[in-house]
Enzyme design. Sequence first.
Site, PDB file in Angstrom:
ATOM      1  N   HIS A 286      -3.690  -5.150   0.492  1.00 26.96           N
ATOM      2  CA  HIS A 286      -3.119  -5.593   1.769  1.00 26.96           C
ATOM      3  C   HIS A 286      -3.158  -7.111   1.861  1.00 26.96           C
ATOM      4  O   HIS A 286      -4.024  -7.664   2.540  1.00 26.96           O
ATOM      5  CB  HIS A 286      -3.889  -4.967   2.942  1.00 26.96           C
TER       6      HIS A 286
ATOM      7  N   GLU B 176      -1.393  -9.048   3.564  1.00 29.38           N
ATOM      8  CA  GLU B 176      -1.183  -9.545   4.937  1.00 29.38           C
ATOM      9  C   GLU B 176      -2.486  -9.679   5.719  1.00 29.38           C
ATOM     10  O   GLU B 176      -2.557 -10.415   6.692  1.00 29.38           O
ATOM     11  CB  GLU B 176      -0.188  -8.631   5.677  1.00 29.38           C
TER      12      GLU B 176
ATOM     13  N   CYS C 273       0.831  -1.205   0.000  1.00 33.34           N
ATOM     14  CA  CYS C 273       0.000   0.000   0.000  1.00 33.34           C
ATOM     15  C   CYS C 273       0.870   1.261   0.000  1.00 33.34           C
ATOM     16  O   CYS C 273       1.497   1.580  -0.999  1.00 33.34           O
ATOM     17  CB  CYS C 273      -0.989  -0.056   1.170  1.00 33.34           C
TER      18      CYS C 273
END
Length: 246
Positions: free
Chosen positions: A219, A221, A115
């Site tokens: 994102h 993660e 990001c």
Amino acid sequence: MKKPVIGILTNIITVEEGTYAGGERIYVNRDYVLQVLSAGGIPLLLPIVHDLKAIRQQIEHIDGLLLSGGQDVHPKYYNSEPSPWLGAVHDERDVFEMEAIKIAIERKIPLLGVCRGQQLINVAFGGTLYQDIPQEIKTSDLLHTQRESRQKATHRVEITPGSRLHAILGSTAIWTNSFHHQSVKECAPGFMVVAHASDGVVEGIEKSGDHFVLGVQWHPEMMSDEPGTKKLFEAFVSEALKYAKT
Ligand code: MN
């Protein structure tokens, strides 16, 4: 065998209430730490420091650098005036992280930018950003600041065939979450756009050549159940392991 150490860039938050009100805390979302661990790396949080020598020493201790999400990058770093739609910025973070990126790249340490991390890599190497997608890309018809929960994929991303990202994911399209109002405008020299959404918004960039420097606008993660997340973090940690052995 020793596992590779992944440095994770952190953020600062000011405590609002209670005994420590006014104090500053270093933090990062735990998702990053958990993904590095499950991919076989040793996570190490790197706080903002100002001294160049100290930054260099931090980077000398790691085998991979993970750039976490966060504030908007200040537009002065790509020679633009702040637009009224610019979000929160963090000058100390910008300065520290751009130095960290430059040192890591000079040392050929693998980098993964998430990001803001992707945007910062782009700016650090001479690229520019859209300060606000709804204001500046009028043809965009996607909600890049999704209202769904963080782990939920909400829009499609096309991956450029033949790119490193394509080799990692093994697919020319995936679905991702989306929590950004800025995006890459002009891609930095030496880098290429390797992923984009259907409205043309850049969702992935990578450095040309052998050095693993990859940025994604989503994102991964936060999407621990997505196979793409595991592939991405494992590819990154495996590059860091290769670096550790050199
Ligand atoms: Mn998006």
